[in-house]
Write a protein that holds these residues in place. Structure first.
Motif, PDB file in Angstrom:
ATOM      1  N   LEU A  11       0.687  -1.209  -0.029  1.00 22.09           N
ATOM      2  CA  LEU A  11       0.105  -0.071  -0.151  1.00 22.09           C
ATOM      3  C   LEU A  11       0.782   1.192   0.049  1.00 22.09           C
ATOM      4  O   LEU A  11       0.415   2.180  -0.894  1.00 22.09           O
ATOM      5  CB  LEU A  11      -1.009  -0.141   1.163  1.00 22.09           C
ATOM      6  CG  LEU A  11      -1.859   1.160   1.505  1.00 22.09           C
ATOM      7  CD1 LEU A  11      -2.789   1.360   0.051  1.00 22.09           C
ATOM      8  CD2 LEU A  11      -2.438   1.083   2.708  1.00 22.09           C
ATOM      9  N   PHE A  12       1.997   0.915   0.755  1.00 21.96           N
ATOM     10  CA  PHE A  12       2.945   2.336   0.881  1.00 21.96           C
ATOM     11  C   PHE A  12       3.434   2.668  -0.512  1.00 21.96           C
ATOM     12  O   PHE A  12       3.506   3.718  -0.835  1.00 21.96           O
ATOM     13  CB  PHE A  12       3.883   2.159   2.111  1.00 21.96           C
ATOM     14  CG  PHE A  12       4.839   3.254   1.883  1.00 21.96           C
ATOM     15  CD1 PHE A  12       4.633   4.539   2.552  1.00 21.96           C
ATOM     16  CD2 PHE A  12       6.314   2.921   1.509  1.00 21.96           C
ATOM     17  CE1 PHE A  12       5.603   5.394   2.534  1.00 21.96           C
ATOM     18  CE2 PHE A  12       7.174   3.964   1.844  1.00 21.96           C
ATOM     19  CZ  PHE A  12       6.987   4.893   2.216  1.00 21.96           C
ATOM     20  N   PHE A  13       4.225   1.829  -1.104  1.00 17.85           N
ATOM     21  CA  PHE A  13       4.742   2.102  -2.165  1.00 17.85           C
ATOM     22  C   PHE A  13       3.961   2.177  -3.366  1.00 17.85           C
ATOM     23  O   PHE A  13       4.245   3.073  -4.376  1.00 17.85           O
ATOM     24  CB  PHE A  13       5.882   0.739  -2.616  1.00 17.85           C
ATOM     25  CG  PHE A  13       6.910   0.830  -1.628  1.00 17.85           C
ATOM     26  CD1 PHE A  13       8.019   1.757  -1.791  1.00 17.85           C
ATOM     27  CD2 PHE A  13       7.145  -0.315  -0.563  1.00 17.85           C
ATOM     28  CE1 PHE A  13       9.139   1.521  -0.866  1.00 17.85           C
ATOM     29  CE2 PHE A  13       8.092  -0.434  -0.031  1.00 17.85           C
ATOM     30  CZ  PHE A  13       9.105   0.577  -0.055  1.00 17.85           C
ATOM     31  N   SER A  14       2.731   1.640  -3.492  1.00 17.65           N
ATOM     32  CA  SER A  14       1.971   1.931  -4.417  1.00 17.65           C
ATOM     33  C   SER A  14       1.426   3.450  -4.640  1.00 17.65           C
ATOM     34  O   SER A  14       1.352   4.108  -5.634  1.00 17.65           O
ATOM     35  CB  SER A  14       0.543   0.888  -4.421  1.00 17.65           C
ATOM     36  OG  SER A  14       1.111  -0.458  -4.731  1.00 17.65           O
TER      37      SER A  14
ATOM     38  N   PHE B 245       1.341   6.675 -17.313  1.00 18.30           N
ATOM     39  CA  PHE B 245       1.489   5.255 -17.500  1.00 18.30           C
ATOM     40  C   PHE B 245       2.196   4.869 -15.892  1.00 18.30           C
ATOM     41  O   PHE B 245       1.649   4.067 -15.541  1.00 18.30           O
ATOM     42  CB  PHE B 245       2.505   4.662 -18.650  1.00 18.30           C
ATOM     43  CG  PHE B 245       2.641   3.252 -18.253  1.00 18.30           C
ATOM     44  CD1 PHE B 245       1.747   2.572 -18.990  1.00 18.30           C
ATOM     45  CD2 PHE B 245       3.813   2.861 -17.960  1.00 18.30           C
ATOM     46  CE1 PHE B 245       2.023   1.051 -19.054  1.00 18.30           C
ATOM     47  CE2 PHE B 245       4.100   1.558 -17.832  1.00 18.30           C
ATOM     48  CZ  PHE B 245       3.210   0.511 -18.574  1.00 18.30           C
ATOM     49  N   LEU B 246       3.206   5.568 -15.602  1.00 15.80           N
ATOM     50  CA  LEU B 246       3.701   5.323 -14.163  1.00 15.80           C
ATOM     51  C   LEU B 246       2.942   5.453 -13.357  1.00 15.80           C
ATOM     52  O   LEU B 246       3.033   4.829 -12.147  1.00 15.80           O
ATOM     53  CB  LEU B 246       5.203   6.133 -14.104  1.00 15.80           C
ATOM     54  CG  LEU B 246       5.969   5.992 -13.132  1.00 15.80           C
ATOM     55  CD1 LEU B 246       6.420   4.912 -13.120  1.00 15.80           C
ATOM     56  CD2 LEU B 246       7.269   7.129 -13.046  1.00 15.80           C
ATOM     57  N   SER B 247       2.015   6.461 -13.129  1.00 14.62           N
ATOM     58  CA  SER B 247       1.017   6.820 -12.197  1.00 14.62           C
ATOM     59  C   SER B 247       0.059   5.643 -12.171  1.00 14.62           C
ATOM     60  O   SER B 247      -0.343   5.128 -10.982  1.00 14.62           O
ATOM     61  CB  SER B 247       0.267   8.208 -12.472  1.00 14.62           C
ATOM     62  OG  SER B 247      -0.674   8.324 -11.334  1.00 14.62           O
ATOM     63  N   GLY B 248      -0.529   5.133 -13.303  1.00 14.28           N
ATOM     64  CA  GLY B 248      -1.330   4.028 -13.274  1.00 14.28           C
ATOM     65  C   GLY B 248      -0.531   2.920 -12.773  1.00 14.28           C
ATOM     66  O   GLY B 248      -1.169   2.033 -12.131  1.00 14.28           O
ATOM     67  N   PHE B 249       0.792   2.802 -13.128  1.00 20.99           N
ATOM     68  CA  PHE B 249       1.438   1.406 -12.630  1.00 20.99           C
ATOM     69  C   PHE B 249       1.514   1.319 -11.117  1.00 20.99           C
ATOM     70  O   PHE B 249       1.415   0.338 -10.696  1.00 20.99           O
ATOM     71  CB  PHE B 249       3.149   1.489 -13.156  1.00 20.99           C
ATOM     72  CG  PHE B 249       3.666   0.421 -13.063  1.00 20.99           C
ATOM     73  CD1 PHE B 249       3.575  -0.596 -13.928  1.00 20.99           C
ATOM     74  CD2 PHE B 249       4.728   0.463 -11.848  1.00 20.99           C
ATOM     75  CE1 PHE B 249       4.693  -1.704 -13.529  1.00 20.99           C
ATOM     76  CE2 PHE B 249       5.299  -0.866 -11.640  1.00 20.99           C
ATOM     77  CZ  PHE B 249       5.335  -1.770 -12.423  1.00 20.99           C
ATOM     78  N   GLY B 250       1.589   2.476 -10.397  1.00 18.43           N
ATOM     79  CA  GLY B 250       1.659   2.437  -8.945  1.00 18.43           C
ATOM     80  C   GLY B 250       0.152   2.375  -8.466  1.00 18.43           C
ATOM     81  O   GLY B 250      -0.107   1.493  -7.408  1.00 18.43           O
ATOM     82  N   ARG B 251      -0.951   3.000  -9.150  1.00 21.46           N
ATOM     83  CA  ARG B 251      -2.119   2.914  -8.739  1.00 21.46           C
ATOM     84  C   ARG B 251      -2.780   1.487  -8.931  1.00 21.46           C
ATOM     85  O   ARG B 251      -3.875   1.101  -8.056  1.00 21.46           O
ATOM     86  CB  ARG B 251      -2.961   3.842  -9.505  1.00 21.46           C
ATOM     87  CG  ARG B 251      -4.336   4.248  -9.243  1.00 21.46           C
ATOM     88  CD  ARG B 251      -5.203   3.373 -10.105  1.00 21.46           C
ATOM     89  NE  ARG B 251      -6.673   3.572  -9.820  1.00 21.46           N
ATOM     90  CZ  ARG B 251      -7.615   3.191 -10.453  1.00 21.46           C
ATOM     91  NH1 ARG B 251      -7.471   2.554 -11.550  1.00 21.46           N
ATOM     92  NH2 ARG B 251      -8.863   3.277  -9.959  1.00 21.46           N
TER      93      ARG B 251
ATOM     94  N   HIS C 282       2.937   4.734   6.499  1.00 25.13           N
ATOM     95  CA  HIS C 282       4.129   4.057   6.971  1.00 25.13           C
ATOM     96  C   HIS C 282       4.346   4.039   8.251  1.00 25.13           C
ATOM     97  O   HIS C 282       4.674   3.088   8.984  1.00 25.13           O
ATOM     98  CB  HIS C 282       5.338   4.796   6.263  1.00 25.13           C
ATOM     99  CG  HIS C 282       6.724   4.276   6.855  1.00 25.13           C
ATOM    100  ND1 HIS C 282       7.181   3.132   6.154  1.00 25.13           N
ATOM    101  CD2 HIS C 282       7.646   4.723   7.699  1.00 25.13           C
ATOM    102  CE1 HIS C 282       8.414   2.871   6.871  1.00 25.13           C
ATOM    103  NE2 HIS C 282       8.742   3.898   7.652  1.00 25.13           N
ATOM    104  N   PHE C 283       3.685   4.970   9.089  1.00 29.76           N
ATOM    105  CA  PHE C 283       3.813   4.957  10.612  1.00 29.76           C
ATOM    106  C   PHE C 283       2.620   4.418  11.321  1.00 29.76           C
ATOM    107  O   PHE C 283       3.002   4.058  12.580  1.00 29.76           O
ATOM    108  CB  PHE C 283       4.340   6.502  10.997  1.00 29.76           C
ATOM    109  CG  PHE C 283       5.675   7.032  10.520  1.00 29.76           C
ATOM    110  CD1 PHE C 283       6.808   6.420  11.139  1.00 29.76           C
ATOM    111  CD2 PHE C 283       5.555   8.079   9.532  1.00 29.76           C
ATOM    112  CE1 PHE C 283       7.904   7.030  10.633  1.00 29.76           C
ATOM    113  CE2 PHE C 283       6.841   8.555   9.193  1.00 29.76           C
ATOM    114  CZ  PHE C 283       8.128   7.797   9.816  1.00 29.76           C
TER     115      PHE C 283
END
Length: 515
Positions: free
Chosen positions: A156-159, A184-190, A259-260
């Motif tokens: 979840l954090f890295f996405s 594309f990179l934004s969708g890749f994470g999403r 993260h925290f």
């Protein structure tokens, strides 16, 4: 599942929460699912609710990025300078460049700033298509990481971080190619945000609250979608880049909160053999259970780490090798593809309708909030298969009716039919995602749900092409969308009903329930 008389029983109002049975043998060891359910309890406490609330906030930023191109990539209005003409019927590309001008500033949209007004439909729809293509690819690449090495929380954090940083960098795009690459990179994470959020929430709360709190995430997605209209309205006359700036910065800050403050799934930790970490989280979730009782319950688990989960695509491989799981995943993904075409295609095609864009987007976002409420109400009253079938048929018929032109009253009803179709598609999508979490065991649940969600995104990747074609012939957009979703609900007859079914944690446990 072990017989209830041999399980470790938990009572929330008693200090002696675990009843010890001394005469265990190998067949009386508790299952992972039953033990965790008893340790978490049957009621929802404030700790569980606040954790679910924080995790579900990721859907808010997901909803903003999913539909932001409705405004940033909109085709601006224009007018003739010298000779009178009707911009609604005249092709601007047949006129000399000096004979027309945009109604607003050039930097209001990527179409006007990058000079795409006379480009092909493929180029104009490229950024949106690249975003959903990135969702599909990212979902496949990350699909099993949450089940294997990364876990739910880290995924979840890295996405969220990849999606947020890419959207922030989009504000500095110099041309459509750089912009499309960042989309594309934004969708890749999403691609895995909604998936891992839904799974993590469902594994941190009591069984009776999983579906209801899953719907809370859908509501946050709708609210994120809803905020785009006022943001775009305030941004009138200013650069489209501001929208990315305003939506990405809060999302980056949210990554820090994840993260925290977000805990890992105790189910995943136990399957990975991390018992001490799982016990610590379970104790934080339910402070009334004693450490000794919790330690005894965990020690009685008949659990071995499923080592095939260690490789990236091993979960998908195992899922497709099993007859029952391959049938389920192929069927549910076919349903997701048809639903995804309408779910993403309807909002992207709002510019085709003769209605104010800001109002139509607002109405669509409100109808999605309504659909989340309907999902919450209907989940306990109807079985999953019947709900999906009825919703997809209504959505399909309404989408086809939205193509009707000629009579004035029918043109005015287009937005009504569009809203009905979109609302039913949203509800069907919500039910399909919850249905998927119930169809597959913990060891591959995130992988299965991710694959289903990616087929929904794949439908979104095709939607801009249909929307572009629909500018000339509306049936090629709304008509095709209606036929696709109408047929998708039929696949539900091939799946088992899961209403009221307990979660299974391993493939063997799920398979034993199939026969």
């Amino acid at each position: 599942m072990a017989d209830s008389t041999h399980l470790l029983l938990y009572h929330q109002n008693s200090s002696d929460s675990i009843v010890h049975h001394q005469d265990y043998d190998a067949h009386n060891l508790s299952s992972l699912s039953s033990t965790i359910d008893k340790c978490i309890g049957d009621k929802l406490n404030w700790t569980q609710f606040l954790q679910a609330l924080l995790i579900s906030c990721s859907w808010f930023f997901d909803g903003q990025q999913a539909f932001i191109t409705i405004f940033t990539d909109a085709h601006p209005s224009w007018h003739c300078i010298d000779n009178p003409c009707n911009s609604a019927t005249t092709n601007m590309c047949t006129l000399p460049k000096y004979s027309w001008a945009w109604d607003g500033p050039t930097h209001a949209s990527i179409i006007s700033e990058f000079g795409l007004e006379c480009s092909s439909s493929f180029i104009m729809g490229l950024p949106a298509s690249m975003f959903f293509a990135g969702c599909f690819v990212g979902g496949l690449v990350f699909s099993t990481l949450a089940d294997s090495s990364f876990g739910r929380k880290n995924m979840l954090f890295f996405s969220c971080l990849i999606m947020s940083l890419s959207s922030f960098l989009a504000t500095f795009s110099a041309n459509v190619w750089v912009y499309s690459a960042l989309k594309f990179l934004s969708g890749f994470g999403r691609g895995t945000i909604g998936t891992v959020t839904l799974v993590l929430v469902s594994e941190l709360v009591a069984k009776g609250w999983r579906g209801k709190l899953g719907v809370m995430g859908f509501s946050f997605f709708s609210i994120g979608f809803l905020t785009l209209s006022p943001l775009a309205y305030i941004n009138q006359g200013f650069s489209w880049r501001n929208l990315y700036l305003w939506t990405s910065l809060p999302s980056i800050l949210y990554c820090g909160l994840v993260h925290f403050f977000v805990p890992e799934s105790p189910r995943w930790l136990l399957i990975r053999g991390k018992k001490e970490e799982a016990m610590k989280i379970l104790k934080n979730i339910n402070t009334s259970i004693t450490h000794s009782s919790l330690k005894f319950a965990i020690s009685r688990l008949s659990l071995e780490e499923e080592v095939w989960n260690a490789d990236l695509f091993s979960a998908l491989k195992i899922m497709l090798q099993k007859k029952w799981s391959s049938r389920r995943i192929l069927t549910i993904t076919a349903m997701g593809l048809g639903i995804g075409l309408v779910y993403y295609g309807m909002p992207l095609g709002l510019g085709i309708l003769s209605f104010n864009l800001y109002l139509s987007v607002t109405f669509n976002a409100l109808s999605e909030i309504l659909s989340a409420f309907l999902t919450y109400v209907l989940l306990d009253k109807f079985n999953r298969r019947s709900m999906i079938f009825i919703l997809t048929i209504i959505s399909g018929v309404s989408s086809v009716l939205a193509t009707m032109e000629g009579v004035i009253i029918m043109r005015r009803l287009q937005i009504v039919f569009e809203l009905i179709s979109f609302s039913c598609a949203c509800t069907a999508c919500d039910v399909v995602l919850i249905y998927t979490t119930e169809l597959f065991p913990t060891s591959i649940r995130n992988s299965a749900l991710s694959l289903v969600r990616q087929t929904v995104a794949l439908g979104g990747a095709f939607s801009p092409v249909l929307v572009a074609a629909g500018r000339e012939h509306r049936f090629l957009c709304y008509g095709v969308l209606g036929l696709a979703i109408g047929c998708s609900g039929i696949f539900g007859v091939c799946l088992p009903e899961t209403k009221g079914k307990a979660f299974c944690d391993t493939m063997d446990e799920e398979e034993s329930n199939c026969y």
